[in-house]
Every structure is written in structure tokens, then in C-alpha cells.
Design an enzyme around this catalytic site. Structure first.
Site, PDB file in Angstrom:
ATOM      1  N   TRP A  41      46.336  26.012 -87.010  1.00 35.11           N
ATOM      2  CA  TRP A  41      45.260  25.090 -86.685  1.00 35.11           C
ATOM      3  C   TRP A  41      45.610  23.690 -87.146  1.00 35.11           C
ATOM      4  O   TRP A  41      46.531  23.493 -87.931  1.00 35.11           O
ATOM      5  CB  TRP A  41      43.901  25.563 -87.216  1.00 35.11           C
ATOM      6  N   HIS A  54      35.380   7.919 -77.758  1.00 34.14           N
ATOM      7  CA  HIS A  54      35.583   7.539 -76.355  1.00 34.14           C
ATOM      8  C   HIS A  54      37.081   7.454 -76.063  1.00 34.14           C
ATOM      9  O   HIS A  54      37.632   6.386 -75.820  1.00 34.14           O
ATOM     10  CB  HIS A  54      34.869   6.215 -76.075  1.00 34.14           C
ATOM     11  N   HIS A  67      36.292  11.315 -71.255  1.00 33.80           N
ATOM     12  CA  HIS A  67      35.210  11.320 -72.236  1.00 33.80           C
ATOM     13  C   HIS A  67      33.865  11.016 -71.601  1.00 33.80           C
ATOM     14  O   HIS A  67      33.770  10.574 -70.453  1.00 33.80           O
ATOM     15  CB  HIS A  67      35.497  10.329 -73.372  1.00 33.80           C
ATOM     16  N   ASP A  87      30.062   9.105 -71.981  1.00 37.51           N
ATOM     17  CA  ASP A  87      29.296   8.008 -72.567  1.00 37.51           C
ATOM     18  C   ASP A  87      27.829   8.394 -72.606  1.00 37.51           C
ATOM     19  O   ASP A  87      27.210   8.623 -71.556  1.00 37.51           O
ATOM     20  CB  ASP A  87      29.422   6.729 -71.734  1.00 37.51           C
ATOM     21  N   HIS A 115      25.576   4.741 -76.652  1.00 44.20           N
ATOM     22  CA  HIS A 115      26.871   4.058 -76.723  1.00 44.20           C
ATOM     23  C   HIS A 115      26.718   2.557 -76.509  1.00 44.20           C
ATOM     24  O   HIS A 115      27.489   1.778 -77.054  1.00 44.20           O
ATOM     25  CB  HIS A 115      27.813   4.651 -75.676  1.00 44.20           C
ATOM     26  N   HIS A 125      28.053  -0.288 -67.937  1.00 44.47           N
ATOM     27  CA  HIS A 125      27.543   0.259 -69.197  1.00 44.47           C
ATOM     28  C   HIS A 125      26.118  -0.227 -69.456  1.00 44.47           C
ATOM     29  O   HIS A 125      25.232   0.560 -69.810  1.00 44.47           O
ATOM     30  CB  HIS A 125      28.440  -0.167 -70.363  1.00 44.47           C
TER      31      HIS A 125
END
Length: 262
Positions: free
Chosen positions: A65, A73, A77, A79, A83, A212
Site C-alpha cells: 500500500w 482538483h 476530477h 468540482d 470550490h 466556474h
């Protein structure tokens, strides 16, 4: 058996028969994943790094591991509304509070690959969305609108980010298209193949980074750095885009899957 049970049983059967294809819309995530660098004085997100905890050795003889370090981000990814400053005061705006059903929806794929090849700063307009609807039908509420630019086929960080002295150059949505999708069509969100949902030159827009600003400000979502959008039909696919359930999360890498008729 309930009607819902019949639908899910049929879905499982169609998947087993191969009449529904699962298309992975996700870019590989690793140290070579491109990360956009912001100019001073802004802070930047780190690239992806792994540290081995154990690898069938004295630190863990039967297991392997790693520790992962990256920004929320990074790579393919999600948003969340929180954000962006425009979405900071909305209810259910973080990854741990968004209802899970809002991660799944039908996909509307708008192809601008030819335009983006000719002009890396191409913006999808409101009129272009309306023309797409005239051909494929009205975009329904709670849909994912995915912008196919074939940007994911670019090789290497330099070609993918496409930065010049005045910043990055990549396609996106104009303000009219963004407002149409967020306010008049009530979509779940938008998805792009570029590093972010805004066009590369969005720092110079009014307002800056309007995709955005408008999407997150209206409780919508963004998906960035998608791949394989050329394998999806304009309509008819279903997208599952489920981020990590990070407490207070503004976004996270995720694996985006599309269910497509074979």
C-alpha cells in the site's frame, strides 16, 4: 418484484450480455498527470506523488500500500459548488453533503473537436447549444453536458496545458452557453477534456472564470480532464461521476463511467 427491481434486473442482464458498454472517461492518475500552474502570488496545487508504506517486505510482509499526495482538483476530477467563491454559501455544497443521486445522469455530448483543432481558444456559444438541441432534442434537467474537444488526445503536459506568455490556451464555454445550461436547462453540471471547465484564457473574461462562477454559484458541478468522449453518442449514454466523500471537500479525483448502448 417492483417495477424498479425489474429495471435494475434488466440493466444487469444487458450488461452481462454486452448490449451495454461501460466506457471509462477517466485519465490515468500519476506523477505525470498535468497540473496547471497559477502565476504569483497565487498558491499552487502539488502534482501527484506516491510513497510506499510497505511492499511485501519487513514493513508489511503480506501487503502492498501507498500514501498519496495531491490536490483535490487533480487529473480527472469533480468540482463541487464550494470550490468557487460564488458557491461558498450554498446548502449541500461540499462533497460529503451532496446527495448521491446527483452524481448520476444522462449525458449530452456536444462535439467541438473540429473547431478546437482550428482554434484552441474556441468557445461554445449559446447559439451552438441551441443548434445542437435542434438536431438532438432539448437538454433535459439533471443532465451532464460534456464538451468533446479531443483535447485528451494531446500527448504530454506541455501540449495538454498549451501555455504561452499570456497563459494557457484551451477551449471552453462562452458566458451565454454557460448561463443557458445552468439557469435555463438546470443541468447537473458540465464536463470537459481540458484541465478545467473554464477556457484557458478565462482569467481575462468578465467575470473571470465565468464557467466556474456561474456553475458553482448555481449549485452545479464540473468534471475536468475527461477522456474517451469520442466513444459516446450525442445522447443516450448515462454518466456516473461519484467523487470521494471528503469532509468539507471542494472536489476530488474520481473515476467517471458512462453506460453506452453497444
Amino acid at each position: 418484484m417492483t417495477a424498479n427491481g425489474n429495471v435494475l434486473t434488466q440493466l444487469a442482464a444487458e450488461l452481462a450480455r454486452g448490449s451495454i458498454t461501460v466506457v471509462d472517461l477517466t485519465q490515468p492518475l500519476g506523477p505525470d498527470t498535468p497540473v496547471l500552474a497559477l502565476p504569483p502570488p497565487f498558491a499552487n496545487s502539488p502534482g501527484v506523488s506516491f510513497e510506499t508504506i510497505s511492499h511485501y517486505d519487513d514493513k508489511g510482509p503480506a501487503w502492498y500500500w501507498r500514501t498519496i499526495r495531491m490536490g483535490e482538483h487533480t487529473g480527472t476530477h469533480f468540482d463541487a459548488p464550494v470550490h468557487w467563491v460564488s458557491g461558498k454559501d450554498r446548502a449541500d455544497n461540499t462533497l460529503d453533503t451532496i446527495p448521491a443521486e446527483r452524481f448520476v445522469g444522462p449525458a449530452c455530448v456536444i462535439d467541438i473537436s473540429r473547431e478546437a483543432a482550428a482554434d484552441p481558444d474556441h468557445l461554445l456559444t449559446r447559439d451552438a447549444v441551441l443548434a445542437w438541441e435542434a438536431k438532438h432534442g432539448r437538454i433535459q434537467p439533471k443532465s451532464w453536458v460534456l464538451l468533446r474537444s479531443d483535447w485528451s488526445k494531446r500527448v504530454g503536459a506541455a501540449e495538454f496545458l498549451n501555455c504561452r506568455d499570456d497563459g494557457p490556451h484551451s477551449p471552453g464555454f462562452d458566458r451565454g452557453a454557460t448561463e443557458l445550461l445552468a439557469l435555463e436547462r438546470d443541468v447537473l453540471g458540465v464536463g470537459v477534456e481540458t484541465v478545467g471547465t473554464d477556457a484557458g484564457q478565462a482569467h481575462s473574461f468578465d467575470p473571470p472564470f465565468w464557467t466556474h462562477h456561474i456553475m458553482q454559484g448555481n449549485g452545479k458541478f464540473g468534471l475536468a480532464s475527461l477522456a474517451n468522449l469520442d466513444r459516446l453518442p450525442p445522447t443516450g449514454a448515462v454518466v456516473v461521476a461519484s467523487p470521494l466523500k471528503l469532509v468539507g471537500g471542494s472536489g476530488s479525483p474520481l473515476r467517471v463511467l458512462a453506460l453506452v448502448p453497444a
